[in-house]
Design a protein around this motif. Sequence first.
Motif, PDB file in Angstrom:
ATOM      1  N   THR A  11       0.834  -1.215   0.000  1.00 29.24           N
ATOM      2  CA  THR A  11       0.000   0.000   0.000  1.00 29.24           C
ATOM      3  C   THR A  11       0.864   1.258   0.000  1.00 29.24           C
ATOM      4  O   THR A  11       0.514   2.253  -0.645  1.00 29.24           O
ATOM      5  CB  THR A  11      -0.951   0.020   1.204  1.00 29.24           C
ATOM      6  OG1 THR A  11      -0.194  -0.105   2.408  1.00 29.24           O
ATOM      7  CG2 THR A  11      -1.977  -1.095   1.121  1.00 29.24           C
ATOM      8  N   GLY A  12       1.992   1.225   0.697  1.00 30.38           N
ATOM      9  CA  GLY A  12       2.904   2.375   0.675  1.00 30.38           C
ATOM     10  C   GLY A  12       3.471   2.604  -0.706  1.00 30.38           C
ATOM     11  O   GLY A  12       3.589   3.742  -1.182  1.00 30.38           O
ATOM     12  N   TYR A  13       3.818   1.514  -1.406  1.00 27.45           N
ATOM     13  CA  TYR A  13       4.344   1.617  -2.756  1.00 27.45           C
ATOM     14  C   TYR A  13       3.284   2.187  -3.703  1.00 27.45           C
ATOM     15  O   TYR A  13       3.577   3.030  -4.558  1.00 27.45           O
ATOM     16  CB  TYR A  13       4.821   0.242  -3.237  1.00 27.45           C
ATOM     17  CG  TYR A  13       5.236   0.225  -4.682  1.00 27.45           C
ATOM     18  CD1 TYR A  13       6.446   0.791  -5.070  1.00 27.45           C
ATOM     19  CD2 TYR A  13       4.423  -0.358  -5.656  1.00 27.45           C
ATOM     20  CE1 TYR A  13       6.837   0.786  -6.392  1.00 27.45           C
ATOM     21  CE2 TYR A  13       4.805  -0.360  -6.973  1.00 27.45           C
ATOM     22  CZ  TYR A  13       6.003   0.207  -7.335  1.00 27.45           C
ATOM     23  OH  TYR A  13       6.374   0.211  -8.654  1.00 27.45           O
ATOM     24  N   ASN A  14       2.045   1.721  -3.555  1.00 26.47           N
ATOM     25  CA  ASN A  14       0.962   2.242  -4.406  1.00 26.47           C
ATOM     26  C   ASN A  14       0.702   3.707  -4.167  1.00 26.47           C
ATOM     27  O   ASN A  14       0.394   4.454  -5.114  1.00 26.47           O
ATOM     28  CB  ASN A  14      -0.327   1.438  -4.188  1.00 26.47           C
ATOM     29  CG  ASN A  14      -0.294   0.110  -4.927  1.00 26.47           C
ATOM     30  OD1 ASN A  14       0.513  -0.086  -5.832  1.00 26.47           O
ATOM     31  ND2 ASN A  14      -1.157  -0.794  -4.531  1.00 26.47           N
ATOM     32  N   ARG A  15       0.826   4.158  -2.939  1.00 30.81           N
ATOM     33  CA  ARG A  15       0.628   5.591  -2.648  1.00 30.81           C
ATOM     34  C   ARG A  15       1.756   6.431  -3.254  1.00 30.81           C
ATOM     35  O   ARG A  15       1.538   7.530  -3.740  1.00 30.81           O
ATOM     36  CB  ARG A  15       0.558   5.842  -1.148  1.00 30.81           C
ATOM     37  CG  ARG A  15      -0.738   5.408  -0.554  1.00 30.81           C
ATOM     38  CD  ARG A  15      -0.809   5.781   0.907  1.00 30.81           C
ATOM     39  NE  ARG A  15      -2.004   5.249   1.523  1.00 30.81           N
ATOM     40  CZ  ARG A  15      -2.229   5.237   2.799  1.00 30.81           C
ATOM     41  NH1 ARG A  15      -1.329   5.727   3.630  1.00 30.81           N
ATOM     42  NH2 ARG A  15      -3.336   4.748   3.281  1.00 30.81           N
ATOM     43  N   LEU A  16       2.972   5.928  -3.175  1.00 33.46           N
ATOM     44  CA  LEU A  16       4.107   6.646  -3.758  1.00 33.46           C
ATOM     45  C   LEU A  16       4.011   6.666  -5.284  1.00 33.46           C
ATOM     46  O   LEU A  16       4.424   7.638  -5.933  1.00 33.46           O
ATOM     47  CB  LEU A  16       5.433   6.005  -3.342  1.00 33.46           C
ATOM     48  CG  LEU A  16       5.851   6.213  -1.899  1.00 33.46           C
ATOM     49  CD1 LEU A  16       7.136   5.426  -1.603  1.00 33.46           C
ATOM     50  CD2 LEU A  16       6.082   7.691  -1.611  1.00 33.46           C
ATOM     51  N   LYS A  17       3.494   5.628  -5.868  1.00 31.42           N
ATOM     52  CA  LYS A  17       3.369   5.514  -7.320  1.00 31.42           C
ATOM     53  C   LYS A  17       2.376   6.536  -7.870  1.00 31.42           C
ATOM     54  O   LYS A  17       2.536   7.024  -8.964  1.00 31.42           O
ATOM     55  CB  LYS A  17       2.959   4.089  -7.696  1.00 31.42           C
ATOM     56  CG  LYS A  17       3.168   3.764  -9.159  1.00 31.42           C
ATOM     57  CD  LYS A  17       3.041   2.277  -9.419  1.00 31.42           C
ATOM     58  CE  LYS A  17       1.595   1.846  -9.335  1.00 31.42           C
ATOM     59  NZ  LYS A  17       1.384   0.494  -9.826  1.00 31.42           N
ATOM     60  N   LYS A  18       1.345   6.868  -7.106  1.00 32.78           N
ATOM     61  CA  LYS A  18       0.323   7.821  -7.556  1.00 32.78           C
ATOM     62  C   LYS A  18       0.861   9.190  -7.409  1.00 32.78           C
ATOM     63  O   LYS A  18       1.135  10.057  -7.906  1.00 32.78           O
ATOM     64  CB  LYS A  18      -0.947   7.694  -6.729  1.00 32.78           C
ATOM     65  CG  LYS A  18      -1.674   6.427  -7.001  1.00 32.78           C
ATOM     66  CD  LYS A  18      -2.933   6.366  -6.181  1.00 32.78           C
ATOM     67  CE  LYS A  18      -3.641   5.041  -6.416  1.00 32.78           C
ATOM     68  NZ  LYS A  18      -4.847   4.922  -5.688  1.00 32.78           N
TER      69      LYS A  18
END
Length: 138
Positions: free
Chosen positions: A131-138
């Motif tokens: 979830t942290g990676y997905n937030r950084l990706k956005k």
Amino acid sequence: MNFKKLTRLAAIVISLLAVVFWATIAFSSEIDGGMITPMIYVAFLVLIIAIVLALGYTFKNLASKKGDLKKTFISVGAFLGIFLVSFLLADSTPVKVESGEVSSTTSRLVSTGLNAFYILALVAIGLMFFTGYNRLKK
């Protein structure tokens, strides 16, 4: 009599029993006043009532929402699957302790609990990173 009134009446009766038992213990000249056992029975009764009511409301709400029922069964199945894998991977070697020996069954159950904890901890940590990676990706 509706359910809310019945629940309130049961809570009042149990509360009064608890107060009577407490007063008997508090104002007795004996160490426990002879009332510890009845107090424990009241505590067990309240615990059983709370468990039954919680499970009853949970199943009632699950039965009323078909989509949630499917998600719940999937989650419970995954959780049981993790415990099954943990049980299959568990070590059942008897362990010698100071007071004797821990049986192989107890050793296997403890190992199962530890394995399940490790698997669930790894899943939780992995999901936090995902979830942290997905937030950084956005």
